[in-house]
Design a protein around this motif. Structure first.
Motif, PDB file in Angstrom:
ATOM      1  N   PRO A 170       0.823  -1.228   0.000  1.00  0.00           N
ATOM      2  CA  PRO A 170       0.000   0.000   0.000  1.00  0.00           C
ATOM      3  C   PRO A 170       0.850   1.268   0.000  1.00  0.00           C
ATOM      4  O   PRO A 170       2.018   1.252   0.407  1.00  0.00           O
ATOM      5  CB  PRO A 170      -0.787  -0.099   1.313  1.00  0.00           C
ATOM      6  CG  PRO A 170      -0.713  -1.522   1.712  1.00  0.00           C
ATOM      7  CD  PRO A 170       0.568  -2.068   1.168  1.00  0.00           C
ATOM      8  N   ARG A 228      -2.296   7.859   0.989  1.00  0.00           N
ATOM      9  CA  ARG A 228      -3.391   8.443   0.211  1.00  0.00           C
ATOM     10  C   ARG A 228      -2.882   9.645  -0.601  1.00  0.00           C
ATOM     11  O   ARG A 228      -3.231   9.817  -1.745  1.00  0.00           O
ATOM     12  CB  ARG A 228      -4.497   8.881   1.165  1.00  0.00           C
ATOM     13  CG  ARG A 228      -5.694   9.427   0.453  1.00  0.00           C
ATOM     14  CD  ARG A 228      -6.805   9.749   1.413  1.00  0.00           C
ATOM     15  NE  ARG A 228      -7.403   8.534   1.946  1.00  0.00           N
ATOM     16  CZ  ARG A 228      -8.349   8.526   2.885  1.00  0.00           C
ATOM     17  NH1 ARG A 228      -8.760   9.659   3.405  1.00  0.00           N
ATOM     18  NH2 ARG A 228      -8.869   7.404   3.309  1.00  0.00           N
ATOM     19  N   ALA A 233      -6.550  -0.866  -7.416  1.00  0.00           N
ATOM     20  CA  ALA A 233      -6.977  -1.755  -6.327  1.00  0.00           C
ATOM     21  C   ALA A 233      -6.524  -1.171  -4.981  1.00  0.00           C
ATOM     22  O   ALA A 233      -7.252  -1.236  -3.992  1.00  0.00           O
ATOM     23  CB  ALA A 233      -6.395  -3.148  -6.527  1.00  0.00           C
ATOM     24  N   GLN A 234      -5.339  -0.549  -4.982  1.00  0.00           N
ATOM     25  CA  GLN A 234      -4.873   0.108  -3.751  1.00  0.00           C
ATOM     26  C   GLN A 234      -5.771   1.303  -3.421  1.00  0.00           C
ATOM     27  O   GLN A 234      -6.105   1.538  -2.270  1.00  0.00           O
ATOM     28  CB  GLN A 234      -3.412   0.575  -3.891  1.00  0.00           C
ATOM     29  CG  GLN A 234      -2.387  -0.533  -3.990  1.00  0.00           C
ATOM     30  CD  GLN A 234      -2.264  -1.360  -2.706  1.00  0.00           C
ATOM     31  OE1 GLN A 234      -2.807  -1.007  -1.667  1.00  0.00           O
ATOM     32  NE2 GLN A 234      -1.570  -2.477  -2.801  1.00  0.00           N
ATOM     33  N   GLU A 253      -8.883   1.641  -4.213  1.00  0.00           N
ATOM     34  CA  GLU A 253     -10.166   1.138  -3.723  1.00  0.00           C
ATOM     35  C   GLU A 253     -10.047   0.653  -2.287  1.00  0.00           C
ATOM     36  O   GLU A 253     -10.964   0.839  -1.483  1.00  0.00           O
ATOM     37  CB  GLU A 253     -10.724   0.076  -4.672  1.00  0.00           C
ATOM     38  CG  GLU A 253     -11.562   0.749  -5.777  1.00  0.00           C
ATOM     39  CD  GLU A 253     -11.569   0.031  -7.121  1.00  0.00           C
ATOM     40  OE1 GLU A 253     -11.529  -1.213  -7.115  1.00  0.00           O
ATOM     41  OE2 GLU A 253     -11.613   0.730  -8.163  1.00  0.00           O
ATOM     42  N   ARG A 254      -8.901   0.081  -1.919  1.00  0.00           N
ATOM     43  CA  ARG A 254      -8.655  -0.329  -0.527  1.00  0.00           C
ATOM     44  C   ARG A 254      -8.659   0.892   0.393  1.00  0.00           C
ATOM     45  O   ARG A 254      -8.995   0.816   1.551  1.00  0.00           O
ATOM     46  CB  ARG A 254      -7.316  -1.058  -0.423  1.00  0.00           C
ATOM     47  CG  ARG A 254      -7.507  -2.510  -0.019  1.00  0.00           C
ATOM     48  CD  ARG A 254      -6.246  -3.307  -0.216  1.00  0.00           C
ATOM     49  NE  ARG A 254      -6.427  -4.170  -1.367  1.00  0.00           N
ATOM     50  CZ  ARG A 254      -5.475  -4.498  -2.226  1.00  0.00           C
ATOM     51  NH1 ARG A 254      -4.265  -4.040  -2.092  1.00  0.00           N
ATOM     52  NH2 ARG A 254      -5.745  -5.293  -3.236  1.00  0.00           N
ATOM     53  N   GLN A 255      -8.269   2.034  -0.179  1.00  0.00           N
ATOM     54  CA  GLN A 255      -8.285   3.283   0.618  1.00  0.00           C
ATOM     55  C   GLN A 255      -9.701   3.859   0.704  1.00  0.00           C
ATOM     56  O   GLN A 255      -9.917   4.893   1.301  1.00  0.00           O
ATOM     57  CB  GLN A 255      -7.366   4.329  -0.027  1.00  0.00           C
ATOM     58  CG  GLN A 255      -5.882   3.986   0.042  1.00  0.00           C
ATOM     59  CD  GLN A 255      -5.020   4.955  -0.786  1.00  0.00           C
ATOM     60  OE1 GLN A 255      -5.524   5.931  -1.336  1.00  0.00           O
ATOM     61  NE2 GLN A 255      -3.740   4.675  -0.871  1.00  0.00           N
TER      62      GLN A 255
END
Ligand SMILES: [Fe+2]
Ligand SMILES: [Fe+2]
Length: 274
Positions: free
Chosen positions: A16, A19, A88-89, A91-93
């Motif tokens: 990850p 942000r 995808a990272q 969206e994980r955030q």
């Protein structure tokens, strides 16, 4: 004819990232994220458009474009995969991708249209991307302080967009594409690109909690309208697209070549044209 090399980028996107990965700057991160969120659907559309366009050409013409289009498809397919990992990272955030849904709806409406329209749109977006690419490669402020692996991702993508910038345009010409439609699609594509990216950026900033901060909009003004900003640096090449004798190869490619030459340790070559 350009030699279009397919490369595998050697960066880790499984770990990850912050942000505000782009220099801790909320706007710059949100704006680049909006672009990335549009890539998987957009790049699949470009691949399909060029493939369908090729099918309409006589055998000899198809053979003439074989190496160029294979390189184009290979590069865009790689971009899709890499940006899907990046997304995808995001969206994980907690980032919500709305730009993709809007683009998908628009693509769905084109069912049954003359394939030249899709290739004209692709050619227009490819010119747009090449302008953005040149700006990214020539403007250190765009990725100033960015997490190094992500700065590499954006510069690699920029370099390859520069490399394959003429492919869709050449296929459109070979299909007998109309010049007025080429210009019309550039105007429409510009409108959709600007509104879609703005909406997704605003959503990303809302999610970040930075939408109503003065510093966010100061950064936006600098990135987009400042001395080295996107608008000031791209309006001329944007206008050039409407010139009758325009060809994408007239646009600058030196910085992309230099980046690829100096960053050979960041990727491996998967395939290059014979
Ligand atoms: Fe791409
Ligand atoms: Fe592209």
């Amino acid at each position: 004819m350009t030699d279009i090399v397919v490369r595998r980028l050697l960066i880790d996107l499984g770990t990850p990232f912050e942000r505000r990965w782009n220099g801790g700057d909320a706007f710059r991160s949100a704006w680049f994220n909006a672009l990335s969120l549009s890539f998987p659907v957009g790049e699949q559309f470009f691949i399909d458009s060029v493939r369908n366009g090729l099918k309409t050409l006589p055998e000899a013409e198809r053979a003439r474009f074989a190496a160029e289009t294979q390189g184009f498809i290979g590069q865009e397919a790689t971009h899709r995969r890499i940006h899907a990992l990046f997304n995808a990272q995001l969206e994980r955030q907690g980032c919500v991708n709305t730009i993709e849904k809007r683009a998908q709806r628009r693509i769905g409406r084109m069912e049954g249209w003359d394939p030249r329209h899709a290739v004209a749109q692709t050619a227009a977006v490819e010119h747009f991307t090449a302008m953005l690419a040149h700006w990214v490669l020539s403007t250190p402020e765009a990725l100033e302080g960015a997490e190094p692996r992500l700065a590499t991702l954006w510069r690699w993508h920029a370099a390859e967009e520069t490399e394959h910038r003429s492919v869709a345009f050449d296929v459109y010409r070979a299909m007998g594409g109309d010049e007025r439609w080429r210009a019309r699609w550039m105007r429409l594509v510009t409108f959709f690109f600007v509104t879609d990216v703005t909406r997704q950026t605003v959503r990303n900033l809302w999610h970040d909690g930075a939408l109503l901060r003065w510093s966010t909009w100061r950064s936006a003004a600098r990135l987009l309208f400042g001395r080295h900003g996107l608008v000031r640096r791209t309006w001329k090449p944007w206008l050039a697209y409407f010139r009758p004798g325009f060809h994408p190869s007239q646009q600058e490619s030196r910085l992309a070549e230099q980046w690829l030459r100096e960053n050979g340790t960041q990727f491996t070559v998967v395939r290059s044209s014979p």
